[in-house]
Design an enzyme around this catalytic site. Structure first.
Site, PDB file in Angstrom:
ATOM      1  N   LYS A  74     -18.754  15.065 -90.937  1.00 51.18           N
ATOM      2  CA  LYS A  74     -18.556  13.944 -91.714  1.00 51.18           C
ATOM      3  C   LYS A  74     -18.881  14.457 -92.665  1.00 51.18           C
ATOM      4  O   LYS A  74     -18.189  15.113 -93.401  1.00 51.18           O
ATOM      5  CB  LYS A  74     -20.141  14.140 -91.565  1.00 51.18           C
ATOM      6  CG  LYS A  74     -21.471  13.269 -93.244  1.00 51.18           C
ATOM      7  CD  LYS A  74     -22.885  13.433 -92.311  1.00 51.18           C
ATOM      8  CE  LYS A  74     -23.557  12.581 -92.837  1.00 51.18           C
ATOM      9  NZ  LYS A  74     -25.072  12.632 -93.046  1.00 51.18           N
ATOM     10  N   SER A 149     -27.774   8.446 -92.262  1.00 49.87           N
ATOM     11  CA  SER A 149     -26.428   8.762 -93.120  1.00 49.87           C
ATOM     12  C   SER A 149     -25.294   8.771 -92.478  1.00 49.87           C
ATOM     13  O   SER A 149     -23.881   8.849 -92.354  1.00 49.87           O
ATOM     14  CB  SER A 149     -26.690   9.017 -93.961  1.00 49.87           C
ATOM     15  OG  SER A 149     -26.455  10.451 -93.903  1.00 49.87           O
ATOM     16  N   SER A 173     -31.262  11.556 -90.805  1.00 54.52           N
ATOM     17  CA  SER A 173     -29.559  10.945 -90.647  1.00 54.52           C
ATOM     18  C   SER A 173     -28.952  11.633 -89.308  1.00 54.52           C
ATOM     19  O   SER A 173     -27.552  11.146 -89.122  1.00 54.52           O
ATOM     20  CB  SER A 173     -28.916  11.455 -91.742  1.00 54.52           C
ATOM     21  OG  SER A 173     -29.605  10.589 -92.954  1.00 54.52           O
TER      22      SER A 173
END
Lengths: 486, 484
Positions: A74, A149, A173
């Site tokens: 990420k 997210s 997330s």
């Protein structure tokens, strides 16, 4: 793509080289990512260089837990020499000069970094639509969001663009995008994995964890990343029980709590039926279902949306144009700050900075921030009471399957997506989402995956992953649908 | 006589002496090329996290215990949020409602030896910021500069902030208080307290009120003072300004005032009405500090004798003047030497005279510190014993001391080798006296004609004749006896 466990076994056995796995993965990414949009940055050179190192180490007789395993990272985790954007204009061109501890541990274990994945800006969002730098599509239905997210990481793992994708979970997330993309998304106990090098959203909640296609792979990744880091004083100095060897195939003797206040009927008959079946499947595996009460959980969302913005308003102050990242000139330093932050941050980030600044300001601090901290304590106490009568708690991971782009235009309906995941985050508990079947959303054509959330008491990662593995092996939901692009 | 008294409180920042910075492993050293002592943590790069420096916390405990503060079992770090280009995170990690120390009293002395007290509100721990240089304007001021350069070498250096209660009543007291802080911190080894390197910076809150009033007047805060001397001047100047203002019917405005060293006056900086809302909250990146009681107790038991106690021992105990006592307190190796001499000689007055008198003179002349000279405390004590037992007189003692300084050996050895022991043999002295009287007929005649003060001259002659060995008291007595 095979699972991480299979790849590591083959590479360690030298039946395949890390270089071969890497080349195949990069070719696949180049072929499909135009449609998926999982990656913001692809790391061909770095991946090949790391593959060569891994092959060298394996040749020298080392056994590496993640030998040759393609990893997606990420884009809020630092990896030296690579662009680390946080999905934001303000860091669009920032190259990290150092590597996050969790990422370093993955690399040391033989993982191959394939690329940096898209995300909601500064990890604020539940759809990945808040990224300032790209759109990521759900591999099960390209017209739908991957969740957020950690949407880019979820899409990468689901579309076989990586075997293990690293995400971060502040209020859900990892678990919510995992549910949307038919993955196992695992958030360990707060502090189990170092946050050093993870660009902060809300420091007291942020937790790195893996998104994988199997529980075994989640355990493998967790075992490598977990443990005290002297660079993060909130990382927990407590022995990490290996979870990969604790995976079980039944739930005999496990008491699973079903939360009285989490009424799934309000989510619609299809979803209610799906969770009823999931709970029944747990029972079939030998679990004893018990009703538990989390009376303060309903305040989770309100609590979270004071604490997380309060912390982010402070954490994001450093993005001011003085030292790195975007700078928009102004007549004086104050105007430079304003112009930079106005241009650099998106609407959701600004909204939360403003909420947080307000909640911390004198005159409102006691009414909002302090009260939220008290509520947080009460929520944690609820879980302690509940875990006196059960070993694990089961619930939905998200309120709905993946929705279409632009479907949640008001912030509140977006925030509601994390209704089931936020209480565990506030309490710091380990929790995961495991695939539990499909529903066909209204107006949708393809059946979309759903996730079952399991949560455990603090530090009970082995128990949690063990149970999830039993459920996964018995139900095999992840195998029952094909991604649109693979 | 002014009808007003000043009420002064002081906030001062003191840089802690630690190997590394407050929250990272970068060296805590003064100077160096700009931005060479930095890392992701002290530059606040995205993702970097602070880790508390244990040495700094223990220094705080030492400093706190020295002033009798309470060391709470539980304290925490807070974020003080404000935007400032020097400050990498745009918040400063500091302590707000639960500092490492609370309360305490600084006892200090003035030049005349008077002991005063000032209560401490607290000493808390925080980190320093970087340093800006404004370029392109020629004078280093921000106005007209084309750009600013920032050096982050200081960013993250540990600072303790000492906040006093408004117990100080004069500029002299303010300096006495600061001297006490400085002496204590230096002695404890928690700071070097070098003002020229910015390791002690202070602000003074000054107000005045009619003598006897219990209410405080409106205060102003003075900044930019960079030496104890400028603290003194600034406070005097501000007291005079406020007094004149009130006496002429005006009112003091609460504000921050800068000190202009050249002009010798304070001037308004910015209004307090613009006070920032720092939005303090507990730093979620750092766990609260829970100090083990046994660690605090151990540090307490290991504290050295503190400056005030030493001053009182020298001044009140040994009878040294305040200035002599201060001189010793401020020179720790010398004080240690002095204490050893006293311990060995059991004679404080003689020890003081030798150490602060002849030995200090020799040290100044030769550039060799007393405690590094060949004169060991035991040897000096031996010399003092020779004087005390009247084996030698003070003249010979002075002489011996110089020879000891040159490394000629112990005083006893020299005295014995050269037969310098004072003689009290009346027969021998009588011979000296007779010889001197015979050689100084004019002086004898003068004495007999009433000029009795010539006796001193004659005594000196006898002493000289005896090569200093004669007991001066006996010489005097014999002279009088023979002349009268």
């Amino acid at each position: 793509m095979r699972t991480a466990a299979q790849i590591a076994r083959d590479v360690n056995a030298k039946t395949e080289s890390a270089r071969e796995v890497t080349d195949a993965t990069l070719a696949h990414v180049d072929a499909v990512d135009g449609q998926i949009g999982a990656y913001l940055t692809r790391l061909h050179d770095l991946a090949r260089a790391q593959a060569a190192r891994v092959d060298e180490r394996v040749r020298n007789g080392e056994r590496l837990p993640l030998a040759g395993v393609p990893i997606a990272v990420k884009d809020n985790m630092c990896l030296a020499g690579t662009r680390t954007t946080c999905g934001s204009k303000i860091l669009e061109h920032w190259v990290a000069p150092y590597t996050a501890t969790a990422v370093q541990r993955i690399l040391d274990a033989g993982g191959i970094p394939i690329g940096k994945t898209n995300m909601d800006e500064f990890a604020m969002g539940s759809s990945c639509e808040n990224s300032a730098l790209g759109t990521t599509h759900n591999p099960f239905d390209l017209t739908r969001v991957p969740g957020g997210s950690s949407g880019g990481s979820a899409a990468a793992a689901a579309a076989h663009e990586a075997a293990i994708a690293l995400g971060s979970d502040t209020g859900g997330s990892i678990r919510e995008p995992a549910a949307f993309c038919n993955l196992v998304g695992f958030k360990p106990t707060y502090g189990r994995i170092s946050r050093y090098g993870l660009i902060a959203f809300a420091s007291s909640l942020d937790q790195i964890g893996p998104l994988t296609r199997t529980v075994e792979d989640a355990a493998l990744a967790y075992d490598v990343m977990a443990g005290k880091d002297p660079m993060d004083s909130t990382s927990i100095d407590r022995a990490v029980e290996p979870t990969a060897t604790a995976l079980r195939t039944d739930l005999a003797g496990v008491r699973v709590g079903i939360v009285k206040e989490f009424v799934t009927e309000t989510l619609g008959p299809d979803i209610a039926a799906l969770y009823a079946r999931a709970y029944a499947d747990l029972e079939k595996l030998g679990a004893q279902l018990v009703e538990v009460s989390l009376p303060t959980a309903e305040y989770g969302l309100a609590t979270y949306y004071l604490i997380a913005p309060a912390e982010c308003s402070s954490n994001l102050a450093r993005f001011d144009g003085v030292r790195y990242g975007l700078r928009v000139d102004g007549a004086d330093v104050g105007q430079m700050y304003e112009a930079t932050r106005a241009a650099g941050f998106g609407a959701e980030v600004k909204r939360r900075i403003l909420i947080g600044t307000y909640a911390l300001s004198s005159g409102y601090y006691d009414a909002y921030y302090v009260k939220a901290q008290k509520a947080r304590t009460l929520i944690g106490d609820d879980f302690k009471r509940a875990f006196a009568t059960c070993d694990l708690i089961a619930s939905p991971a998200a309120s709905s399957p993946a929705f279409a782009f632009n479907a949640k235009s008001d912030p509140y309906s977006m925030y509601m997506m994390d209704y089931y995941t936020i209480p565990m985050s506030l309490a710091g508990l380990p929790a995961l989402s495991v695939p539990c079947g499909y529903v066909t959303p209204a107006g949708g054509e393809a059946p979309m995956p759903m996730g079952l959330q399991l949560a455990a008491p603090l530090f009970e990662e082995a128990k949690l992953l063990g149970a999830a593995h039993a459920y996964e092996q018995a139900t095999q939901h992840a195998l029952k649908a094909a991604v649109a692009v693979a | 006589m002014s009808a007003f008294e000043a009420v002064i409180g002081i906030e001062c920042h003191v840089e802690l002496k630690t190997k590394s910075k407050m929250f990272c492993a970068c060296p805590n050293e003064f100077g160096g090329e700009p931005n060479t002592k930095v890392c992701p943590v002290c530059l606040a790069l995205p993702g970097a996290l602070p880790v508390v420096n244990r040495e700094a916390v223990l220094h705080m405990v030492r400093a706190g215990l020295a002033f009798g503060t309470e060391i709470p079992a539980f304290s925490k770090f807070d974020r003080k949020n404000y935007f400032y280009p020097d400050m990498p995170k745009d918040y400063q990690i500091s302590q707000f409602d639960m500092p490492l120390t609370q309360g305490g009293v600084v006892r200090y002395w003035l030049e005349d030896g008077t002991i005063k007290e000032c209560r401490l509100t607290r000493i808390h721990l925080e980190e320093d910021t970087g340093k800006s240089t404004h370029a392109g304007s020629g004078d280093g001021r921000i106005a007209g500069s084309s750009h600013s350069l920032i050096d982050f070498n200081r960013a993250g250096v540990p600072l303790m902030e000492c906040v006093s209660e408004p117990d100080i009543r004069s500029a002299d007291e303010a300096v006495g208080y600061l001297d006490a802080l400085k002496r204590t911190f230096v002695q404890l080894g928690v700071s070097d307290v070098k003002m020229e390197e910015g390791s002690l910076r202070c602000d003074a809150n000054v107000s005045i009120r009619p003598v006897g009033a219990s209410e405080y007047g409106t205060k102003t805060e003075i900044k930019n003072m960079n030496s104890f001397r400028s603290v003194h001047r600034a406070i005097e100047s501000e007291i005079a300004r406020q007094t004149a203002l009130i006496e002429s019917g005006g009112r003091v405005t609460q504000e921050t005032r800068g000190w202009d060293e050249g002009a010798g006056t304070t001037h308004p900086m910015r209004s307090k009405e613009e006070a920032h809302d720092y939005r303090y909250f507990p730093d979620p990146d750092l766990l609260p500090i829970e100090l083990d009681r046994s660690v605090v107790d151990r540090i307490g038991s290991e504290l050295p004798e503190l400056p005030l106690a030493r001053f009182e021992r020298y001044h009140g105990g040994f009878g040294l003047t305040p200035s002599q006592a201060t001189q010793l307190v401020d020179n720790a190796p010398l004080a240690t030497y002095f204490d050893a001499v006293v311990a060995a000689s059991k004679h404080a007055a003689q020890s003081t005279n030798f150490v602060l008198g002849d030995l200090s003179r020799l040290a100044n002349e030769t550039g060799v510190a007393i405690y590094e000279s060949p004169v060991a405390p035991a040897a000096l004590a031996e010399l003092i014993a020779l004087v005390e037992s009247q084996t030698i007189n003070s003249k010979i003692a002075k002489d011996l001391l110089e020879r000891m300084w040159k490394g000629e050996g112990s005083p006893k050895t020299i005295v014995e080798r050269e037969g310098l022991a004072q003689t009290s043999d009346a027969g021998e002295i009588a011979t000296f006296v007779d010889e001197v009287l015979a050689a100084n007929e004019k002086a004898v005649a003068d004495y007999k004609s009433g000029k009795t003060n010539i006796l001193g001259f004659l005594t000196g002659q006898v002493m000289k004749h005896s090569r200093g060995k004669a007991n001066p008291a006996l010489v005097g007595a014999l002279l009088k006896q023979k002349l009268d």
